[in-house]
Design a protein around this motif. Structure first.
Motif, PDB file in Angstrom:
ATOM      1  N   ILE A  45      -6.676 -33.699 -16.687  1.00 12.09           N
ATOM      2  CA  ILE A  45      -8.007 -33.112 -16.837  1.00 12.09           C
ATOM      3  C   ILE A  45      -8.771 -33.923 -17.881  1.00 12.09           C
ATOM      4  CG2 ILE A  45      -9.311 -31.044 -17.484  1.00 12.09           C
ATOM      5  CD1 ILE A  45      -7.624 -30.665 -14.971  1.00 12.09           C
ATOM      6  N   ASP A  46      -9.983 -34.327 -17.546  1.00 13.60           N
ATOM      7  CA  ASP A  46     -10.807 -35.100 -18.479  1.00 13.60           C
ATOM      8  C   ASP A  46     -11.126 -34.253 -19.713  1.00 13.60           C
ATOM      9  OD1 ASP A  46     -12.629 -36.706 -19.788  1.00 13.60           O
ATOM     10  OD2 ASP A  46     -14.103 -36.712 -18.162  1.00 13.60           O
TER      11      ASP A  46
ATOM     12  N   LEU B 270     -13.619 -30.364 -21.576  1.00 12.23           N
ATOM     13  CA  LEU B 270     -12.999 -29.238 -22.265  1.00 12.23           C
ATOM     14  C   LEU B 270     -13.513 -29.129 -23.694  1.00 12.23           C
ATOM     15  CD1 LEU B 270      -9.278 -29.901 -21.248  1.00 12.23           C
ATOM     16  CD2 LEU B 270     -10.883 -28.316 -20.141  1.00 12.23           C
ATOM     17  N   VAL B 271     -13.493 -27.915 -24.226  1.00 10.93           N
ATOM     18  CA  VAL B 271     -13.791 -27.676 -25.642  1.00 10.93           C
ATOM     19  C   VAL B 271     -12.758 -26.689 -26.180  1.00 10.93           C
ATOM     20  CG1 VAL B 271     -16.264 -28.177 -25.566  1.00 10.93           C
ATOM     21  CG2 VAL B 271     -15.458 -25.851 -25.080  1.00 10.93           C
TER      22      VAL B 271
ATOM     23  N   ARG C 241     -15.356 -27.151 -30.678  1.00 15.12           N
ATOM     24  CA  ARG C 241     -15.178 -28.585 -30.942  1.00 15.12           C
ATOM     25  C   ARG C 241     -14.517 -29.277 -29.760  1.00 15.12           C
ATOM     26  NH1 ARG C 241     -10.134 -28.199 -35.205  1.00 15.12           N
ATOM     27  NH2 ARG C 241      -9.654 -26.099 -34.563  1.00 15.12           N
ATOM     28  N   SER C 242     -14.637 -30.572 -29.746  1.00 14.96           N
ATOM     29  CA  SER C 242     -13.998 -31.380 -28.702  1.00 14.96           C
ATOM     30  C   SER C 242     -12.497 -31.375 -28.924  1.00 14.96           C
ATOM     31  CB  SER C 242     -14.528 -32.806 -28.749  1.00 14.96           C
ATOM     32  OG  SER C 242     -15.910 -32.809 -28.486  1.00 14.96           O
ATOM     33  N   LEU C 243     -11.775 -31.647 -27.862  1.00 14.88           N
ATOM     34  CA  LEU C 243     -10.320 -31.687 -27.956  1.00 14.88           C
ATOM     35  C   LEU C 243      -9.841 -33.106 -28.199  1.00 14.88           C
ATOM     36  CD1 LEU C 243      -9.677 -29.236 -25.086  1.00 14.88           C
ATOM     37  CD2 LEU C 243      -8.694 -29.012 -27.345  1.00 14.88           C
ATOM     38  N   PRO C 244      -8.725 -33.240 -28.903  1.00 17.81           N
ATOM     39  CA  PRO C 244      -8.167 -34.582 -29.113  1.00 17.81           C
ATOM     40  C   PRO C 244      -7.694 -35.165 -27.799  1.00 17.81           C
ATOM     41  CG  PRO C 244      -6.641 -32.912 -29.909  1.00 17.81           C
ATOM     42  CD  PRO C 244      -7.905 -32.185 -29.490  1.00 17.81           C
TER      43      PRO C 244
ATOM     44  N   HIS D 163      -8.840 -21.140 -28.179  1.00 14.19           N
ATOM     45  CA  HIS D 163      -8.870 -21.046 -26.719  1.00 14.19           C
ATOM     46  C   HIS D 163      -9.415 -22.345 -26.151  1.00 14.19           C
ATOM     47  CE1 HIS D 163      -9.487 -19.497 -22.666  1.00 14.19           C
ATOM     48  NE2 HIS D 163     -10.722 -19.973 -22.734  1.00 14.19           N
ATOM     49  N   ILE D 164      -8.686 -22.913 -25.189  1.00 11.72           N
ATOM     50  CA  ILE D 164      -9.136 -24.115 -24.484  1.00 11.72           C
ATOM     51  C   ILE D 164     -10.070 -23.656 -23.370  1.00 11.72           C
ATOM     52  CG2 ILE D 164      -8.438 -26.106 -23.118  1.00 11.72           C
ATOM     53  CD1 ILE D 164      -5.586 -25.684 -24.469  1.00 11.72           C
ATOM     54  N   ALA D 165     -11.297 -24.132 -23.397  1.00  7.85           N
ATOM     55  CA  ALA D 165     -12.299 -23.712 -22.417  1.00  7.85           C
ATOM     56  C   ALA D 165     -12.839 -24.911 -21.653  1.00  7.85           C
ATOM     57  CB  ALA D 165     -13.454 -23.000 -23.121  1.00  7.85           C
ATOM     58  N   GLU D 166     -13.169 -24.670 -20.393  1.00  8.47           N
ATOM     59  CA  GLU D 166     -13.907 -25.673 -19.644  1.00  8.47           C
ATOM     60  C   GLU D 166     -15.331 -25.655 -20.190  1.00  8.47           C
ATOM     61  OE1 GLU D 166     -12.822 -25.723 -15.234  1.00  8.47           O
ATOM     62  OE2 GLU D 166     -11.978 -23.823 -15.974  1.00  8.47           O
ATOM     63  N   ARG D 167     -15.821 -26.814 -20.570  1.00 10.08           N
ATOM     64  CA  ARG D 167     -17.129 -26.926 -21.229  1.00 10.08           C
ATOM     65  C   ARG D 167     -18.231 -26.222 -20.444  1.00 10.08           C
ATOM     66  NH1 ARG D 167     -18.839 -30.410 -25.135  1.00 10.08           N
ATOM     67  NH2 ARG D 167     -16.968 -31.696 -24.909  1.00 10.08           N
ATOM     68  N   THR D 168     -18.270 -26.402 -19.129  1.00  7.89           N
ATOM     69  CA  THR D 168     -19.361 -25.815 -18.343  1.00  7.89           C
ATOM     70  C   THR D 168     -19.332 -24.286 -18.396  1.00  7.89           C
ATOM     71  OG1 THR D 168     -18.035 -25.977 -16.327  1.00  7.89           O
ATOM     72  CG2 THR D 168     -19.582 -27.768 -16.757  1.00  7.89           C
TER      73      THR D 168
END
Length: 114
Positions: free
Chosen positions: A63-64, A68-69, A108-111, A11-16
């Motif tokens: 989107i920066d 995202l994580v 984890r961070s996204l590429p 799942h792609i999540a907004e870090r905050t």
């Protein structure tokens, strides 16, 4: 034809939003970029990195990536059903309920954009 059950979802999540849920211990309830589980009815997920890359390319351009994580979710630890549903010619897993913090087994961070 439905895909074989898998042990994990992505799942792609907004870090905050992820960090807020993690820090408070409250189940994660964001569905997708700027949309909640209540608004969408489910949480958008991907089966593999190919699907993640496609979703990033279609919906997260501009989107920066630092914001995202990528969450890895253990399906066995979910309290909600997962349904595989068609979208854009593929079957995507959708979680029909909140994701308990304990079900997120990796973050984890996204590429960067390719």
């Amino acid at each position: 034809m439905s895909p074989s059950p898998q042990g994990t979802l992505l799942h792609i999540a907004e870090r905050t939003h992820w960090e807020s849920a993690r820090d408070t211990g409250v189940s994660y309830t964001m569905s997708t970029l700027g949309r909640t589980l209540d608004e969408e009815g489910f949480i958008h997920c991907s089966s593999d990195m190919d699907q993640v890359d496609g979703v990033l390319g279609r919906f997260y351009t501009g989107i920066d990536r630092d914001g995202l994580v990528l969450l890895t979710i253990d399906v066995a630890l979910l309290d909600a059903p997962v349904r595989y549903e068609p979208a854009g010619g593929e079957l995507f897993p959708h979680v029909y309920g909140p994701v308990p913090i304990r079900a997120v087994i990796d973050v984890r961070s996204l590429p960067e954009n390719r």
